[in-house]
Design a protein around this motif. Sequence first.
Motif, mmCIF file in Angstrom:
data_model
loop_
_atom_site.group_PDB
_atom_site.id
_atom_site.type_symbol
_atom_site.label_atom_id
_atom_site.label_comp_id
_atom_site.label_asym_id
_atom_site.label_seq_id
_atom_site.Cartn_x
_atom_site.Cartn_y
_atom_site.Cartn_z
ATOM 1 N N LEU A 1 0.813 -1.219 0.000
ATOM 2 C CA LEU A 1 0.000 0.000 0.000
ATOM 3 C C LEU A 1 0.846 1.269 0.000
ATOM 4 C CD1 LEU A 1 -2.788 -0.933 2.544
ATOM 5 C CD2 LEU A 1 -3.104 -0.343 0.137
ATOM 6 N N GLY A 2 2.110 1.141 0.303
ATOM 7 C CA GLY A 2 2.946 2.329 0.425
ATOM 8 C C GLY A 2 2.764 2.989 1.772
ATOM 9 N N SER A 3 2.254 2.234 2.720
ATOM 10 C CA SER A 3 2.058 2.746 4.074
ATOM 11 C C SER A 3 3.406 2.801 4.773
ATOM 12 C CB SER A 3 1.104 1.819 4.837
ATOM 13 O OG SER A 3 1.066 2.148 6.200
ATOM 14 N N SER A 4 3.676 3.941 5.398
ATOM 15 C CA SER A 4 4.993 4.120 6.014
ATOM 16 C C SER A 4 4.985 3.951 7.519
ATOM 17 C CB SER A 4 5.537 5.504 5.659
ATOM 18 O OG SER A 4 4.659 6.506 6.121
ATOM 19 N N GLY A 5 3.837 3.683 8.110
ATOM 20 C CA GLY A 5 3.785 3.518 9.560
ATOM 21 C C GLY A 5 2.374 3.273 10.031
ATOM 22 N N VAL A 6 2.206 3.274 11.342
ATOM 23 C CA VAL A 6 0.886 3.123 11.939
ATOM 24 C C VAL A 6 0.651 4.272 12.908
ATOM 25 C CG1 VAL A 6 0.664 0.630 11.686
ATOM 26 C CG2 VAL A 6 1.862 1.521 13.659
ATOM 27 N N PRO A 7 -0.555 4.741 13.056
ATOM 28 C CA PRO A 7 -1.720 4.398 12.257
ATOM 29 C C PRO A 7 -1.701 5.118 10.913
ATOM 30 C CG PRO A 7 -2.343 6.071 13.841
ATOM 31 C CD PRO A 7 -0.893 5.728 14.100
ATOM 32 N N GLU A 8 -2.364 4.513 9.983
ATOM 33 C CA GLU A 8 -2.547 5.093 8.665
ATOM 34 C C GLU A 8 -3.897 4.627 8.146
ATOM 35 O OE1 GLU A 8 0.353 5.334 4.887
ATOM 36 O OE2 GLU A 8 1.280 5.398 6.860
ATOM 37 N N PHE B 1 -6.850 4.684 4.904
ATOM 38 C CA PHE B 1 -7.113 4.888 3.486
ATOM 39 C C PHE B 1 -8.618 5.020 3.275
ATOM 40 C CE2 PHE B 1 -3.048 2.825 3.758
ATOM 41 C CZ PHE B 1 -2.281 3.462 2.802
ATOM 42 N N LEU B 2 -9.035 6.017 2.499
ATOM 43 C CA LEU B 2 -10.428 6.173 2.102
ATOM 44 C C LEU B 2 -10.594 5.427 0.790
ATOM 45 C CD1 LEU B 2 -9.801 8.659 3.993
ATOM 46 C CD2 LEU B 2 -11.694 9.772 2.847
ATOM 47 N N ILE B 3 -11.507 4.460 0.791
ATOM 48 C CA ILE B 3 -11.719 3.581 -0.355
ATOM 49 C C ILE B 3 -13.124 3.824 -0.901
ATOM 50 C CG2 ILE B 3 -11.664 1.167 -1.129
ATOM 51 C CD1 ILE B 3 -9.055 2.072 0.260
ATOM 52 N N ASP B 4 -13.252 4.021 -2.203
ATOM 53 C CA ASP B 4 -14.596 4.196 -2.761
ATOM 54 C C ASP B 4 -15.281 2.839 -2.902
ATOM 55 O OD1 ASP B 4 -13.780 2.995 -5.177
ATOM 56 O OD2 ASP B 4 -13.725 4.881 -6.285
ATOM 57 N N GLY B 5 -16.526 2.827 -3.336
ATOM 58 C CA GLY B 5 -17.309 1.598 -3.421
ATOM 59 C C GLY B 5 -16.804 0.591 -4.437
ATOM 60 N N LYS B 6 -15.905 1.014 -5.317
ATOM 61 C CA LYS B 6 -15.336 0.112 -6.322
ATOM 62 C C LYS B 6 -13.987 -0.460 -5.881
ATOM 63 C CE LYS B 6 -17.560 2.647 -10.022
ATOM 64 N NZ LYS B 6 -17.367 3.573 -11.143
ATOM 65 N N GLY B 7 -13.550 -0.108 -4.672
ATOM 66 C CA GLY B 7 -12.270 -0.604 -4.178
ATOM 67 C C GLY B 7 -11.082 0.227 -4.610
ATOM 68 N N ILE B 8 -11.334 1.465 -5.026
ATOM 69 C CA ILE B 8 -10.266 2.370 -5.454
ATOM 70 C C ILE B 8 -9.834 3.228 -4.256
ATOM 71 C CG2 ILE B 8 -9.606 4.213 -7.067
ATOM 72 C CD1 ILE B 8 -10.431 1.637 -8.505
ATOM 73 N N ILE B 9 -8.541 3.323 -4.043
ATOM 74 C CA ILE B 9 -8.012 4.164 -2.962
ATOM 75 C C ILE B 9 -8.113 5.619 -3.403
ATOM 76 C CG2 ILE B 9 -5.970 4.757 -1.591
ATOM 77 C CD1 ILE B 9 -5.012 1.841 -2.125
ATOM 78 N N ARG B 10 -8.827 6.417 -2.625
ATOM 79 C CA ARG B 10 -9.026 7.824 -2.984
ATOM 80 C C ARG B 10 -8.192 8.786 -2.152
ATOM 81 N NH1 ARG B 10 -10.454 7.693 -8.019
ATOM 82 N NH2 ARG B 10 -12.209 6.306 -8.354
ATOM 83 N N GLU B 11 -7.853 8.382 -0.946
ATOM 84 C CA GLU B 11 -7.084 9.287 -0.094
ATOM 85 C C GLU B 11 -6.351 8.489 0.975
ATOM 86 O OE1 GLU B 11 -7.993 13.043 2.853
ATOM 87 O OE2 GLU B 11 -9.270 12.771 1.101
ATOM 88 N N GLN B 12 -5.275 9.059 1.459
ATOM 89 C CA GLN B 12 -4.464 8.451 2.498
ATOM 90 C C GLN B 12 -4.328 9.468 3.640
ATOM 91 O OE1 GLN B 12 -0.397 8.041 1.239
ATOM 92 N NE2 GLN B 12 0.099 6.548 2.802
ATOM 93 N N ILE B 13 -4.594 9.011 4.863
ATOM 94 C CA ILE B 13 -4.410 9.859 6.041
ATOM 95 C C ILE B 13 -3.277 9.246 6.848
ATOM 96 C CG2 ILE B 13 -5.448 10.782 8.146
ATOM 97 C CD1 ILE B 13 -8.211 10.325 6.756
ATOM 98 N N GLN B 14 -2.180 9.948 6.941
ATOM 99 C CA GLN B 14 -1.032 9.447 7.690
ATOM 100 C C GLN B 14 -1.102 9.979 9.113
ATOM 101 O OE1 GLN B 14 2.085 10.842 5.046
ATOM 102 N NE2 GLN B 14 2.301 8.787 4.210
ATOM 103 N N GLY B 15 -0.914 9.098 10.056
ATOM 104 C CA GLY B 15 -0.950 9.496 11.454
ATOM 105 C C GLY B 15 -2.352 9.390 12.031
ATOM 106 N N VAL B 16 -2.492 9.896 13.243
ATOM 107 C CA VAL B 16 -3.734 9.803 14.005
ATOM 108 C C VAL B 16 -4.832 10.658 13.371
ATOM 109 C CG1 VAL B 16 -4.777 10.319 16.260
ATOM 110 C CG2 VAL B 16 -2.471 9.377 16.140
ATOM 111 N N ILE B 17 -6.019 10.081 13.249
ATOM 112 C CA ILE B 17 -7.194 10.857 12.860
ATOM 113 C C ILE B 17 -7.608 11.664 14.088
ATOM 114 C CG2 ILE B 17 -9.633 10.738 12.224
ATOM 115 C CD1 ILE B 17 -8.960 8.177 10.651
ATOM 116 N N LEU B 18 -7.726 12.961 13.924
ATOM 117 C CA LEU B 18 -8.101 13.843 15.027
ATOM 118 C C LEU B 18 -9.614 14.035 15.059
ATOM 119 C CD1 LEU B 18 -5.283 16.507 14.488
ATOM 120 C CD2 LEU B 18 -5.290 14.570 16.080
ATOM 121 N N ALA B 19 -10.135 14.420 16.212
ATOM 122 C CA ALA B 19 -11.582 14.582 16.394
ATOM 123 C C ALA B 19 -12.168 15.566 15.388
ATOM 124 C CB ALA B 19 -11.886 15.016 17.824
#
Length: 176
Positions: free
Chosen positions: A135-142, A144-162
């Motif tokens: 996936l090209g993921s460089s660490g945890v947490p990471e 990925f936003l995936i659309d309904g067809k299984g396509i990766i649309r976005e990558q969020i690196q690090g902690v998701i904030l409130a």
Amino acid sequence: MKNRWVLFVPLAIMGLLFGAFIYRLTVPAETLIQSQWIDKPMPLFDLPPATEGVEGLKSSDLADGRPRLVNVFASWCIPCRAEAPQLEALKQAGVPIDGIAIRDRPEDVAQFLREYGNPFDRIGSDMQSSVQIALGSSGVPETFLIDGKGIIREQIQGVILADQVPEIVAKLEAME
């Protein structure tokens, strides 16, 4: 006398090197490693369950018509613990979330889920980090936003904030 300009070549080279050095000091380098899979189908994989009572994860599960998140995490990851409430908030907002547990023992994943909750529909065990690397993921947490067809649309690196939760929900709703 005709070749006197040759004497200034070393000085000019030093000046160029000095200029390049100053440029690198003033322009920060990009520190985030972006996945090369953005706007491409999820790489093929079939991961076994990370712990008892939770289904494993395969790439074909991600092309069921519903946009979703895929969260790369580990029980030993301290930032993953800080992210757990945001994942729970996303789940409460109706966001499907699947997980990929990196280099983790089943009993540790189970303990993590007991302590911090289980927002995941499925969790695949990636003991060798092969899917994470693919996936090209460089660490945890990471995440990925995936659309309904299984396509990766976005990558969020690090902690998701409130404060990112409503934005993520809106992005996934826009993919429907």
